[in-house]
Design an enzyme around this catalytic site. Structure first.
Site, mmCIF file in Angstrom:
data_model
loop_
_atom_site.group_PDB
_atom_site.id
_atom_site.type_symbol
_atom_site.label_atom_id
_atom_site.label_comp_id
_atom_site.label_asym_id
_atom_site.label_seq_id
_atom_site.Cartn_x
_atom_site.Cartn_y
_atom_site.Cartn_z
ATOM 1 N N LYS A 68 29.897 39.461 77.022
ATOM 2 C CA LYS A 68 30.586 39.695 78.292
ATOM 3 C C LYS A 68 32.057 39.277 78.228
ATOM 4 O O LYS A 68 32.471 38.548 77.309
ATOM 5 C CB LYS A 68 29.847 38.943 79.406
ATOM 6 C CG LYS A 68 28.418 39.466 79.644
ATOM 7 C CD LYS A 68 27.775 38.751 80.833
ATOM 8 C CE LYS A 68 26.380 39.296 81.116
ATOM 9 N NZ LYS A 68 25.770 38.652 82.312
ATOM 10 N N TYR A 120 24.487 47.750 86.632
ATOM 11 C CA TYR A 120 23.839 46.689 87.409
ATOM 12 C C TYR A 120 23.320 47.182 88.762
ATOM 13 O O TYR A 120 23.177 46.392 89.693
ATOM 14 C CB TYR A 120 24.812 45.522 87.607
ATOM 15 C CG TYR A 120 24.949 44.647 86.371
ATOM 16 C CD1 TYR A 120 23.896 43.856 85.927
ATOM 17 C CD2 TYR A 120 26.135 44.624 85.643
ATOM 18 C CE1 TYR A 120 24.013 43.055 84.794
ATOM 19 C CE2 TYR A 120 26.270 43.818 84.507
ATOM 20 C CZ TYR A 120 25.190 43.037 84.089
ATOM 21 O OH TYR A 120 25.308 42.245 82.969
ATOM 22 N N ASN A 145 28.250 34.196 82.194
ATOM 23 C CA ASN A 145 27.251 33.613 81.294
ATOM 24 C C ASN A 145 27.216 34.254 79.909
ATOM 25 O O ASN A 145 26.193 34.259 79.237
ATOM 26 C CB ASN A 145 25.873 33.589 81.964
ATOM 27 C CG ASN A 145 25.383 34.965 82.338
ATOM 28 O OD1 ASN A 145 26.050 35.963 82.067
ATOM 29 N ND2 ASN A 145 24.225 35.032 82.953
ATOM 30 N N HIS A 158 24.608 39.474 77.744
ATOM 31 C CA HIS A 158 23.516 40.193 78.411
ATOM 32 C C HIS A 158 22.474 40.588 77.381
ATOM 33 O O HIS A 158 22.825 40.971 76.268
ATOM 34 C CB HIS A 158 24.046 41.476 79.082
ATOM 35 C CG HIS A 158 22.946 42.403 79.525
ATOM 36 N ND1 HIS A 158 22.281 42.229 80.718
ATOM 37 C CD2 HIS A 158 22.365 43.469 78.927
ATOM 38 C CE1 HIS A 158 21.344 43.171 80.826
ATOM 39 N NE2 HIS A 158 21.386 43.943 79.752
HETATM 40 P P1 GDP Z 1 19.991 38.075 83.230
HETATM 41 O O1 GDP Z 1 18.962 39.135 82.988
HETATM 42 O O2 GDP Z 1 19.644 36.750 82.613
HETATM 43 O O3 GDP Z 1 21.387 38.513 82.859
HETATM 44 O O4 GDP Z 1 20.009 37.761 84.807
HETATM 45 P P2 GDP Z 1 19.913 38.707 86.113
HETATM 46 O O5 GDP Z 1 19.421 40.087 85.770
HETATM 47 O O6 GDP Z 1 19.199 37.925 87.142
HETATM 48 O O7 GDP Z 1 21.442 38.809 86.598
HETATM 49 C C1 GDP Z 1 22.339 39.702 85.995
HETATM 50 C C2 GDP Z 1 23.687 39.039 85.908
HETATM 51 O O8 GDP Z 1 24.229 38.858 87.222
HETATM 52 C C3 GDP Z 1 23.693 37.632 85.312
HETATM 53 O O9 GDP Z 1 23.640 37.629 83.914
HETATM 54 C C4 GDP Z 1 25.002 37.067 85.848
HETATM 55 O O10 GDP Z 1 26.124 37.538 85.107
HETATM 56 C C5 GDP Z 1 25.034 37.688 87.246
HETATM 57 N N1 GDP Z 1 24.488 36.764 88.244
HETATM 58 C C6 GDP Z 1 23.198 36.344 88.396
HETATM 59 N N2 GDP Z 1 23.089 35.476 89.424
HETATM 60 C C7 GDP Z 1 24.341 35.349 89.943
HETATM 61 C C8 GDP Z 1 24.901 34.595 91.031
HETATM 62 O O11 GDP Z 1 24.205 33.857 91.744
HETATM 63 N N3 GDP Z 1 26.251 34.740 91.266
HETATM 64 C C9 GDP Z 1 27.036 35.560 90.501
HETATM 65 N N4 GDP Z 1 28.346 35.659 90.807
HETATM 66 N N5 GDP Z 1 26.553 36.279 89.473
HETATM 67 C C10 GDP Z 1 25.229 36.170 89.191
#
Ligand code: GDP
Length: 131
Positions: free
Chosen positions: A3, A43, A106, A109
């Site tokens: 990222k 997303y 983070n 991905h």
């Molecule tokens: P992943 O599969 O571990 O990437 O997690 P998710 O599918 O739940 O979320 C997708 C991405 O959205 C995450 O990797 C973060 O970059 C972002 N994200 C998730 N939770 C949050 C949050 O609470 N706040 C913000 N700003 N971004 C988030």
């Protein structure tokens, strides 16, 4: 995807080293930047979430590295290698523990299923770019 935060902080090489050392084969790779439309599509599953706007802004603010990786049990093993979504909860030695700032920025991905891996591969690459 590596990222924008990890690219900005100069971690491309170190992250790719961890990925290949863990036994993943890179079958496609590019250095690119997502448009707002790309990020909204990628997303789309999160579009009702309060952080969707922030997520799109973050993912489009600079270049990323996208790749398709191959390995037995790739999805599960890659999720283990990258660690929990929130780096504060990620295990020691995982990519997110080592390189991520917080739950939003983070570093990396990874696809969460074989089905989504196929969809996401087709989002980033044409057939001629996959080896
Ligand atoms: P992943 O599969 O571990 O990437 O997690 P998710 O599918 O739940 O979320 C997708 C991405 O959205 C995450 O990797 C973060 O970059 C972002 N994200 C998730 N939770 C949050 C949050 O609470 N706040 C913000 N700003 N971004 C988030």
């Amino acid at each position: 995807m590596i990222k924008p935060d990890a690219v900005e902080n100069g971690h491309i090489g170190a992250i790719l080293e961890k990925i290949t050392a863990a036994g993943f084969k890179i079958v496609a790779m590019k250095y690119t930047q997502l448009s707002v439309r790309d990020a909204q599509e990628f997303y789309a599953i999160h579009k009702e979430r309060p952080f969707f706007g922030e997520l799109v802004e973050f993912m489009t603010r600079g270049p990323i590295v996208s790749a398709i990786l191959e390995k037995e049990n790739a999805v599960e093993d890659f999720r283990a290698l990258i660690g929990a979504t929130n780096p504060a909860e990620a295990a020691e030695g995982t990519v997110r523990k080592m390189f991520a700032k917080d739950i939003a920025e983070n570093a990396i991905h990874g696809s969460d299923s074989d089905e989504n891996a196929a969809i996401e591969s087709a989002f980033h690459f044409s057939g001629r770019e996959i080896f």
